[in-house]
Design a protein around this motif. Structure first.
Motif, short mmCIF file in Angstrom:
data_model
loop_
_atom_site.label_atom_id
_atom_site.label_comp_id
_atom_site.label_asym_id
_atom_site.label_seq_id
_atom_site.Cartn_x
_atom_site.Cartn_y
_atom_site.Cartn_z
N GLN A 43 0.77 -1.23 -0.02
CA GLN A 43 -0.01 -0.12 0.08
C GLN A 43 1.05 1.21 -0.14
O GLN A 43 0.57 2.43 -0.54
N GLU A 47 0.05 5.79 -4.42
CA GLU A 47 -0.12 7.14 -3.74
C GLU A 47 -1.66 7.51 -4.48
O GLU A 47 -1.71 8.48 -5.42
N ASP A 49 -5.63 7.73 -3.42
CA ASP A 49 -6.96 7.92 -2.60
C ASP A 49 -8.00 8.66 -3.39
O ASP A 49 -7.70 9.54 -3.97
N TYR A 53 -13.70 7.07 0.11
CA TYR A 53 -13.56 5.71 0.04
C TYR A 53 -12.28 5.37 1.00
O TYR A 53 -11.62 5.95 1.34
N GLU A 54 -12.45 4.04 1.76
CA GLU A 54 -11.57 3.62 2.62
C GLU A 54 -11.12 2.53 1.66
O GLU A 54 -11.50 1.82 0.72
N ILE A 55 -9.67 2.24 1.99
CA ILE A 55 -8.96 1.15 1.27
C ILE A 55 -8.29 0.01 2.03
O ILE A 55 -7.78 0.29 3.24
N TYR A 71 -11.48 -0.97 -2.27
CA TYR A 71 -11.84 0.34 -2.29
C TYR A 71 -13.39 0.19 -1.78
O TYR A 71 -14.18 -0.35 -2.75
#
Length: 257
Positions: A43, A47, A49, A53-55, A71
């Motif tokens: 991760q 880069e 994001d 959203y969460e990843i 995601y």
């Protein structure tokens, strides 16, 4: 009715595909949940994001190999990495997100390899243990699982079935593994809606196979049988480039939010 779009894609290297339109694809499709396989990175090497959203990331111990990521616009109740079995869990192949009404699992099934050297591991260990894992989840709530399953289930699922009977991804043993998934009550969502041939998700880089649509359907969304009534659509997105696989998608209703 509330609907949710889920997309699964073997990106064959997320760092590489970032230079081939991945961000534009994401912003165009805006999936509620995006499951990735073969990210080939950790991760901290990526880069990217997306706001809102969460990843979640499961990298392989081996650098530049395998790995999965998800995601999600919805915050999960719980997250699990792997199958909970050490002999399977060093390659970053599984992530499970638990939500209020369902589990969502992304999986990158091991390839039997061209010389079939991993066939026995794949069919006698992995396939058995993965199916047991998702069935164990069903004791709590229904399951949606997706990813590169590295098998064309039936002759309709590849362009040249007769020539590939003894090849990785279409051996009788691997096809039996998918038969077992169906026998256990899971629905192949694409075939739930579409029984037409020439629908593929992977094409060899050799011999201009993609342009000629000489491919294999080896990427799937499968759902617990009780979720059949929640299925709205299932699609293959063959026009999305950047990997030797294309994304697959489902839309479900009344399961999230």
């Amino acid at each position: 009715m509330s609907t949710t779009k889920l997309i699964s894609w073997n990106v064959n290297g997320l760092r590489a595909i970032l230079k081939k339109g991945f961000i534009e694809f994401f912003e165009r499709e805006m999936p509620d949940i995006l499951c990735l396989q073969e990210v080939k990175a950790t991760q901290d090497q990526i880069e990217v994001d997306f706001p809102g959203y969460e990843i979640f990331w499961n990298a392989a111990e081996k650098k530049g190999y395998s790995g999965t990521a998800i995601y999600t616009r919805y915050r999960p109740l719980d997250v699990k990495y792997g199958l909970g079995l050490d002999h399977h869990d060093k390659e970053g192949r599984v992530i499970t997100l638990e939500f209020d009404r369902v589990f969502v699992v992304t999986v990158y099934t091991p390839n039997a390899q061209d010389d079939l050297r991993r066939l026995s591991y794949r069919t006698e260990q992995w396939d058995r243990d993965f199916l047991a894992y998702v069935k164990s989840l069903e004791h709590k709530k229904p399951v949606i699982f997706c990813g590169d399953l590295n098998v064309a289930h039936k002759e309709i699922d590849l362009a040249n079935p007769k020539a590939n009977v003894k090849c990785a991804g279409f051996t009788p043993e691997e096809r039996q593994g998918f038969d077992n998934i169906v026998a256990a009550g899971f629905v192949d969502t694409f075939r739930h809606f579409n029984q037409e041939p020439k629908n593929y998700t992977w094409w060899s880089y050799r011999t201009n196979a993609r342009a000629r649509n000489v491919g294999w359907r080896i990427d799937y969304f499968c759902v617990s049988g009780v979720l059949r009534e929640h299925l709205v659509a299932a699609s293959i997105l063959p026009d999305v480039m950047g990997s030797d696989h294309c994304p697959v998608s489902i839309i479900v209703k009344d399961l999230f939010e």
